[in-house]
Design a protein around this motif. Structure first.
Motif, PDB file in Angstrom:
ATOM      1  N   GLU A  46       0.813  -1.208   0.000  1.00 22.86           N
ATOM      2  CA  GLU A  46       0.000   0.000   0.000  1.00 22.86           C
ATOM      3  C   GLU A  46       0.850   1.264   0.000  1.00 22.86           C
ATOM      4  O   GLU A  46       0.419   2.309  -0.499  1.00 22.86           O
ATOM      5  N   HIS A  47       2.047   1.179   0.539  1.00 23.76           N
ATOM      6  CA  HIS A  47       2.866   2.372   0.711  1.00 23.76           C
ATOM      7  C   HIS A  47       3.573   2.807  -0.565  1.00 23.76           C
ATOM      8  O   HIS A  47       4.089   3.924  -0.620  1.00 23.76           O
ATOM      9  N   GLY A  48       3.622   1.945  -1.562  1.00 24.96           N
ATOM     10  CA  GLY A  48       4.205   2.365  -2.835  1.00 24.96           C
ATOM     11  C   GLY A  48       3.407   3.488  -3.461  1.00 24.96           C
ATOM     12  O   GLY A  48       3.964   4.493  -3.926  1.00 24.96           O
ATOM     13  N   ARG A  49       2.078   3.326  -3.471  1.00 25.27           N
ATOM     14  CA  ARG A  49       1.219   4.386  -4.009  1.00 25.27           C
ATOM     15  C   ARG A  49       1.333   5.660  -3.177  1.00 25.27           C
ATOM     16  O   ARG A  49       1.308   6.771  -3.715  1.00 25.27           O
ATOM     17  N   LEU A  50       1.458   5.498  -1.865  1.00 22.91           N
ATOM     18  CA  LEU A  50       1.548   6.670  -0.998  1.00 22.91           C
ATOM     19  C   LEU A  50       2.819   7.467  -1.270  1.00 22.91           C
ATOM     20  O   LEU A  50       2.807   8.701  -1.253  1.00 22.91           O
ATOM     21  N   ALA A  51       3.930   6.784  -1.529  1.00 21.05           N
ATOM     22  CA  ALA A  51       5.174   7.491  -1.849  1.00 21.05           C
ATOM     23  C   ALA A  51       5.013   8.313  -3.119  1.00 21.05           C
ATOM     24  O   ALA A  51       5.495   9.451  -3.207  1.00 21.05           O
ATOM     25  N   VAL A  52       4.326   7.740  -4.099  1.00 12.93           N
ATOM     26  CA  VAL A  52       4.078   8.474  -5.349  1.00 12.93           C
ATOM     27  C   VAL A  52       3.187   9.676  -5.088  1.00 12.93           C
ATOM     28  O   VAL A  52       3.429  10.781  -5.601  1.00 12.93           O
ATOM     29  N   LEU A  53       2.151   9.509  -4.283  1.00 14.51           N
ATOM     30  CA  LEU A  53       1.242  10.616  -3.975  1.00 14.51           C
ATOM     31  C   LEU A  53       1.966  11.744  -3.249  1.00 14.51           C
ATOM     32  O   LEU A  53       1.731  12.932  -3.527  1.00 14.51           O
ATOM     33  N   VAL A  54       2.851  11.386  -2.327  1.00  8.57           N
ATOM     34  CA  VAL A  54       3.608  12.421  -1.615  1.00  8.57           C
ATOM     35  C   VAL A  54       4.498  13.187  -2.585  1.00  8.57           C
ATOM     36  O   VAL A  54       4.609  14.423  -2.516  1.00  8.57           O
ATOM     37  N   LEU A  55       5.123  12.476  -3.511  1.00  6.64           N
ATOM     38  CA  LEU A  55       6.015  13.149  -4.469  1.00  6.64           C
ATOM     39  C   LEU A  55       5.257  14.107  -5.376  1.00  6.64           C
ATOM     40  O   LEU A  55       5.666  15.256  -5.554  1.00  6.64           O
ATOM     41  N   ILE A  56       4.167  13.647  -5.978  1.00  6.53           N
ATOM     42  CA  ILE A  56       3.448  14.548  -6.888  1.00  6.53           C
ATOM     43  C   ILE A  56       2.753  15.662  -6.120  1.00  6.53           C
ATOM     44  O   ILE A  56       2.409  16.700  -6.702  1.00  6.53           O
ATOM     45  N   GLY A  57       2.579  15.471  -4.815  1.00  8.85           N
ATOM     46  CA  GLY A  57       2.014  16.532  -4.000  1.00  8.85           C
ATOM     47  C   GLY A  57       3.039  17.516  -3.484  1.00  8.85           C
ATOM     48  O   GLY A  57       2.675  18.542  -2.900  1.00  8.85           O
ATOM     49  N   SER A  58       4.324  17.245  -3.692  1.00  8.87           N
ATOM     50  CA  SER A  58       5.381  18.142  -3.212  1.00  8.87           C
ATOM     51  C   SER A  58       5.391  19.425  -4.018  1.00  8.87           C
ATOM     52  O   SER A  58       5.512  19.402  -5.252  1.00  8.87           O
ATOM     53  N   VAL A  59       5.298  20.542  -3.330  1.00  6.85           N
ATOM     54  CA  VAL A  59       5.190  21.833  -4.006  1.00  6.85           C
ATOM     55  C   VAL A  59       6.428  22.111  -4.855  1.00  6.85           C
ATOM     56  O   VAL A  59       6.339  22.641  -5.969  1.00  6.85           O
ATOM     57  N   GLY A  60       7.606  21.750  -4.350  1.00  3.76           N
ATOM     58  CA  GLY A  60       8.840  22.075  -5.054  1.00  3.76           C
ATOM     59  C   GLY A  60       9.048  21.314  -6.349  1.00  3.76           C
ATOM     60  O   GLY A  60       9.826  21.740  -7.207  1.00  3.76           O
ATOM     61  N   LEU A  61       8.367  20.196  -6.514  1.00  2.00           N
ATOM     62  CA  LEU A  61       8.549  19.395  -7.722  1.00  2.00           C
ATOM     63  C   LEU A  61       7.629  19.841  -8.849  1.00  2.00           C
ATOM     64  O   LEU A  61       7.869  19.505 -10.012  1.00  2.00           O
ATOM     65  N   LEU A  62       6.586  20.601  -8.526  1.00  2.29           N
ATOM     66  CA  LEU A  62       5.513  20.855  -9.482  1.00  2.29           C
ATOM     67  C   LEU A  62       6.014  21.480 -10.778  1.00  2.29           C
ATOM     68  O   LEU A  62       5.799  20.949 -11.871  1.00  2.29           O
ATOM     69  N   VAL A  63       6.692  22.609 -10.692  1.00  2.19           N
ATOM     70  CA  VAL A  63       7.161  23.289 -11.903  1.00  2.19           C
ATOM     71  C   VAL A  63       8.361  22.573 -12.494  1.00  2.19           C
ATOM     72  O   VAL A  63       8.453  22.387 -13.716  1.00  2.19           O
ATOM     73  N   ARG A  64       9.289  22.138 -11.643  1.00  7.93           N
ATOM     74  CA  ARG A  64      10.513  21.508 -12.142  1.00  7.93           C
ATOM     75  C   ARG A  64      10.229  20.223 -12.910  1.00  7.93           C
ATOM     76  O   ARG A  64      10.974  19.861 -13.820  1.00  7.93           O
ATOM     77  N   ALA A  65       9.176  19.507 -12.552  1.00  7.81           N
ATOM     78  CA  ALA A  65       8.845  18.264 -13.250  1.00  7.81           C
ATOM     79  C   ALA A  65       8.406  18.513 -14.676  1.00  7.81           C
ATOM     80  O   ALA A  65       8.385  17.582 -15.493  1.00  7.81           O
ATOM     81  N   HIS A  66       8.079  19.742 -15.016  1.00  5.59           N
ATOM     82  CA  HIS A  66       7.587  20.058 -16.349  1.00  5.59           C
ATOM     83  C   HIS A  66       8.574  20.907 -17.138  1.00  5.59           C
ATOM     84  O   HIS A  66       8.204  21.548 -18.119  1.00  5.59           O
TER      85      HIS A  66
END
Length: 544
Positions: free
Chosen positions: A117-137
């Motif tokens: 179950e925690h694999g999905r949670l790690a992904v959710l935390v990452l895409i929810g990280s404010v600092g990654l939002l612009v840099r990922a694109h």
């Protein structure tokens, strides 16, 4: 049985859908933007234009700021997609591919450390990280570094079960980190690998020795092949890269000063939200007897190793801290089911209220930009962004409405579970980016692109002869080469220039002062940007 399997697969499918809705918008459909992205695209354009593969080249000049892994992959992608996409969109897609790999391996690591179950949670935390939002694109090599760190973390975790495979993957991640940015980030991973047996008994076995050997063997080709290629073709460029961009990054050397010891801790509160409070909760829960457990020791050592190494460098920047998000996401994923109900509810309601405000603000500002209503706000935003002409775009509006509707439906359907706060926050971040990409991509592009400014300058360029440049930033040099095939000749003084034209970058508070031999024929800036200005001069009298 089939219905049960399908039911158990629904959360994974919804997570994948959320990842795609978060990642895909903004990867294509706009110009290269100023800064790191323009420089990255410039490297790719130079390689496609015939520059040596081993020598990082920008606008005709060797510029070994980092190894060329991202450039190589992006150039291959641009060639493969040349019939459908321009080079800058293909390069940005390459960055998105590396981010997707980082999400995949971070999810695998979460599963290994804490359970399925925690694999999905790690992904959710990452895409929810404010600092990654612009840099990922963005088209930046740090996306490849993020994938490298995720792969290395997965390899470290897997080595407890499959030592040879895990060690090989960890070594590949270390090598990729070196080939993405350089030796500093690879050194941090090596430091974490050496400290793991010291802190955690799980890595203190004979099997760990086999994993370490596999790690070294798999990392060596990545660490040696490109430097050897560069040494054979341009030993001077290799020496410059090693002394300036590798050893020169460390503030401990006598020639440099200004350590960034606390910098990376000062921006983490917003950059790593909401991962960092959940990670702190995980450490607090494990403070007595669990700090040596694999699920705590691995992310903690990866975080501290990178933080420690980066804190000794003299070029502290937020973009260098992207890999810090990974270990924080793993710790946060591991703590989700232990979070107290009051804290979980607080995070859920904070997410809901925050993004309701985001929705309201987005539509008001879109109306001001594209519809001219309300008039006072419209006048204000167009004063800030003078190069943009508002226009109603039905497809973009429909996409934005779709994001709003999907987010509201998700909130209604979410059940009260320990995962609910993370899902709500990650979906809200996805909503915010969907609104930005659909409603504001055009005005932002008008502000961040050099294209219109270069087009206005092009008629004033000389039809023959070279163009010298003074204080021109790397992004502008790259875009001149990319858009109009103009490679300026950088000079430190006008006495070095024999060119009939000179392009100068300057701050509006400090305009250039040239002799009477030069006449200004054009000046400009990116629409809405006043501090970064450019002027083109033509020589009045030819040299004899």
């Amino acid at each position: 049985m089939q219905n049960k399997r399908w039911h158990s697969a629904i959360p994974s499918l919804l997570t994948l859908l959320l990842v795609l809705a978060w990642l895909l918008p903004g990867l294509v459909g706009h110009d290269p933007w100023k800064g790191n992205e323009s420089r990255s695209i410039g490297f790719v354009h130079s390689l496609l234009s015939g520059a040596p593969a081993a020598i990082p080249t920008l606008a005709g000049e060797p510029l070994p700021v980092h190894p060329p892994l991202f450039t190589w992959v992006a150039a291959n992608a641009a060639q493969s997609l040349s019939d459908w996409l321009p080079v800058h969109d293909a390069t940005r897609l390459t960055g998105g591919m590396f981010v997707l790999l980082a999400l995949i391996f971070s999810g695998f690591t979460g599963r290994l450390l804490y359970g399925s179950e925690h694999g999905r949670l790690a992904v959710l935390v990452l895409i929810g990280s404010v600092g990654l939002l612009v840099r990922a694109h963005e088209a930046i090599p740090q996306s490849a570094l993020l994938a490298a760190y995720a792969l290395a973390g997965f390899g470290f975790a897997l080595s407890l079960r499959r030592p040879l495979i895990g060690g090989a993957l960890a070594g590949t991640g270390i090598g990729m980190a070196f080939m993405s940015i350089g030796a500093v980030e690879a050194l941090a991973l090596l430091l974490a690998a050496m400290l793991l047996p010291v802190m955690a008994p799980a890595w203190r076995t004979r099997a760990s020795l086999a994993a370490a050997l596999a790690m070294v063997v798999s990392a060596l080709p990545w660490l040696l092949i490109w430097p050897l290629m560069l040494y054979q073709q341009a030993p001077g460029v290799l020496a410059e890269w090693w002394h300036v961009d590798t050893l020169g990054r460390f503030a401990l050397l006598p020639a440099h000063g200004g350590m960034g010891t606390l910098y990376y801790l000062t921006f983490l509160p917003w950059f790593a939200w909401p991962a960092w409070p959940l990670a702190l909760w995980a450490l607090w829960k494990a403070r007595r007897h669990g700090l040596t457990a694999p699920g705590i020791a691995l992310p903690l050592l990866m975080f501290l190793s990178l933080l420690g190494v980066l804190s000794l460098t003299n070029d502290p920047r937020e973009i260098h801290g992207l890999p810090l998000l990974l270990p924080l996401a793993w710790l946060a994923a591991g703590s989700t089911y232990t979070l107290r109900r009051g804290a979980a509810n607080a995070l859920y309601w904070f997410a809901m209220m925050t993004f309701l405000v985001v929705i309201a603000a987005a539509w008001v500002y879109w109306s001001a930009f594209d519809l001219g209503v309300p008039a006072r706000l419209s006048a204000h935003v167009h004063k800030i962004q003078p190069g943009y002409t508002g226009e109603f775009r039905p497809l973009m509006v429909a996409l934005a409405l779709g994001y709003c509707f999907a987010w509201l439906v998700l909130l209604v359907l979410l059940k009260r579970t320990p995962q609910r706060p993370l899902i709500a926050w990650a979906a809200g971040i996805t909503l915010a980016w969907g609104l930005a990409a659909s409603l504001f991509m055009y005005p932002v592009n008008a502000r961040m692109s050099y294209r219109s400014m270069i087009s206005s300058m092009e008629p004033a360029l000389p039809s023959h002869g070279c163009v010298a440049s003074q204080d021109l930033n790397e992004a502008m040099r790259a875009m001149l080469d990319y858009w109009i095939d103009l490679r300026t000749l950088p000079v430190k003084s006008l006495a070095q220039s024999h060119c009939p034209a000179l392009l100068v970058q300057y701050d509006e508070n400090f305009p250039p002062e040239l002799t009477a031999d030069w006449r200004e024929v054009w000046q400009g800036n990116r629409p809405g940007n006043r501090s970064e200005r450019f002027a083109l001069y033509r020589r009045v009298q030819a040299r004899h």
